[in-house]
Design a protein around this motif. Structure first.
Motif, PDB file in Angstrom:
ATOM      1  N   ASP A  42       0.843  -1.187   0.000  1.00 25.82           N
ATOM      2  CA  ASP A  42       0.000   0.000   0.000  1.00 25.82           C
ATOM      3  C   ASP A  42       0.879   1.238   0.000  1.00 25.82           C
ATOM      4  O   ASP A  42       1.563   1.533   0.974  1.00 25.82           O
ATOM      5  CB  ASP A  42      -0.894  -0.053   1.258  1.00 25.82           C
ATOM      6  N   ARG A  49       2.734   0.342   3.482  1.00 28.64           N
ATOM      7  CA  ARG A  49       2.518  -0.857   4.270  1.00 28.64           C
ATOM      8  C   ARG A  49       2.671  -2.077   3.394  1.00 28.64           C
ATOM      9  O   ARG A  49       2.321  -2.054   2.211  1.00 28.64           O
ATOM     10  CB  ARG A  49       1.095  -0.840   4.853  1.00 28.64           C
ATOM     11  N   ASP A 171      -6.550   2.969  -2.865  1.00 29.00           N
ATOM     12  CA  ASP A 171      -6.929   2.625  -1.485  1.00 29.00           C
ATOM     13  C   ASP A 171      -8.449   2.606  -1.280  1.00 29.00           C
ATOM     14  O   ASP A 171      -8.966   1.822  -0.492  1.00 29.00           O
ATOM     15  CB  ASP A 171      -6.257   3.540  -0.449  1.00 29.00           C
TER      16      ASP A 171
HETATM   17 MG    MG Z   1      -3.751   5.212   3.383  1.00 30.29          MG
END
Ligand code: MG
Ligand code: ADP
Length: 433
Positions: A42, A49, A171
């Motif tokens: 991410d 992440r 996202d």
């Molecule tokens: Mg975010």
């Protein structure tokens, strides 16, 4: 004749709607049948992440998951494409190397990854898309127009990491997928973090931009890119205009600049600076640090705003530590809190208006005979940590929807739902299916 007029109207409508929303190529949200080991990465703000998850199908669901968060050194956000992607690939390689016994990759298979890339992308398939522009403080010219999956894949090769990117998502799309896996009534996802965006599920035949075959499900996920919304109905103050003009992306992401975590503290700083210049808020001299853009971060603002001590001790401490301003009077500290209150509540109310717009588009803003729940999956540090902001948002949405409708509307914090969501979409689009 009617036909022709209708066609013209539709064309005009299409033109008026030539905004920034994007078809995601995601035409099925997770079914729950997904099985196996999948990775997700991410990238979309201050941190990135990495995550791995062992999916056990209908019964097993999420058997085990692990993740790691790495902050991106500021110089990489405005450096070269290769440096940025090499840094990410190296961190991912390190994470893969730590994969334990509880995770099982089927014999002879390649590891597969869902890549959450939360910047505006022109998607060309589920696993490819070119960067339209950077936002949120990133600025690397050479990446614009490049396929970000190709960029990542080359970096993975350079690391000697045998992994295939099978899904490229935003996202919002990841949060929507993760949210739906968790709760079947999720119809939209909203991000309120460093930046802001939203996605929702649309009937594919209602999408003027869609020229391909209709997907089997009849649904298509729309990435709204609502951060780039602007309108004459969206009043901008002199502070907003100056912030925009001096930003890395002038004229763009106007809505985002009014409501998201990257900017709220900076708006407060600009207001305080003007109050100092014109009304000597902090005495006769202008505190030098108050002139530094982005020195006052939204978490600082939030801490001052939530200060409940009678003498506003936290406000005093933040003014001293962050801005180097000492010995403020209680009256001055109260004024600072008022500024935080105005800026945060304006943002929260505008964000609620955005959510109301989505519910309206989905026909979920009117009392229905069928009493279904409407769930919005929410993610982002701003919503999660800034209590006055999230409470104001919820109150405003209730105000706009009325009691009856709002009793069936739920905003659900999907903490890092986007990571699991991306892994689920990687599974749903696996090369082995
Ligand atoms: Mg975010
Ligand atoms: P990202 O949006 O970068 O993916 P997050 O969703 O974790 O990351 O959101 C981080 C953002 O949330 C920060 O940039 C900040 O603006 C905001 N934030 C984090 N903590 C707080 C806090 N305590 N109060 C207010 N805002 C916060």
């Amino acid at each position: 004749r009617h036909g022709r007029r209708d066609a013209r109207r539709a064309r005009l409508r299409g033109r008026q709607q030539a905004r920034d929303d994007h078809i995601s190529y995601v035409d099925s949200l997770p079914s729950g049948q997904e099985k196996g080991l999948f990775y997700a990465l991410d990238l979309g703000g201050t941190n990135f992440r990495v995550l791995r998850v062992q999916l056990g199908g209908k019964e097993g669901r999420v058997v085990k998951q692990e993740c790691d968060e790495i902050s991106i050194p500021a110089h990489l956000m405005t450096g070269t494409s290769q440096e940025l992607f090499d840094f990410i690939a190296a961190a991912l390689a390190k994470f893969v190397a730590s994969e334990g016994e509880d995770f099982h990759l089927l014999e002879g298979r390649q590891r597969e990854l869902g890549f959450t890339f939360s910047f505006p992308v022109k998607q060309s398939s589920i696993a490819s898309g070119t960067l339209i522009k950077w936002t949120k403080g990133f600025s690397i010219d050479e990446t614009v127009g490049a396929d970000v999956v190709a960029e990542l894949s080359s970096a993975l090769d350079r690391q000697g990491l045998d992994m295939k990117v099978t899904a490229l998502v935003n996202d919002t799309i990841g949060t929507l997928a993760g949210g739906r896996y968790d709760d079947n009534d999720v119809v939209a996802a909203v991000i309120l973090g460093t930046g802001t965006n939203a996605a929702y599920v649309e009937r594919a035949n209602a999408i003027p931009k869609w020229h391909g075959l209709l997907p089997k499900s009849g649904d298509m996920v729309i990435n709204m890119e609502w951060g780039n919304f602007r309108s004459s109905h969206l009043p901008l103050t002199e502070f907003d205009q100056a912030l925009d003009a001096e930003s890395l992306n002038p004229g763009e992401q106007i809505y985002e600049k009014l409501i998201s975590g990257m900017y709220l503290g900076e708006i407060v700083r600009r207001v305080l600076l003007k109050m100092t210049e014109e009304a000597s808020l902090f005495g006769d001299d202008i505190p030098p640090k108050l002139k530094i853009p982005f020195i006052l971060r939204t978490p600082h603002m939030s801490m001052m705003h939530h200060d409940t001590s009678p003498d506003l001790r936290t406000v005093g401490a933040k003014l001293k530590d962050v801005l180097g301003i000492q010995g403020t009077s209680l009256k001055t500290r109260r004024l600072v809190v008022d500024v935080c209150d105005i800026v945060a509540k304006r943002g929260a109310r505008l964000a609620a208006a955005g959510i109301h717009g989505v519910l309206k588009k989905l026909g979920r803003d009117i009392p229905g005979s069928d009493k279904h729940r409407t769930v919005i999956a929410m993610d982002g540090g701003l919503y999660e940590h800034y209590t006055i902001f999230s409470e104001t948002l919820e109150n405003t949405l209730r105000e706009m929807l009325g009691e009856e409708v709002s009793s069936s509307v739920v905003i659900k914090l999907a903490n890092d739902g986007s990571g699991i969501g991306a892994a689920l979409l990687a599974a749903a689009h696996s090369q082995y299916l």
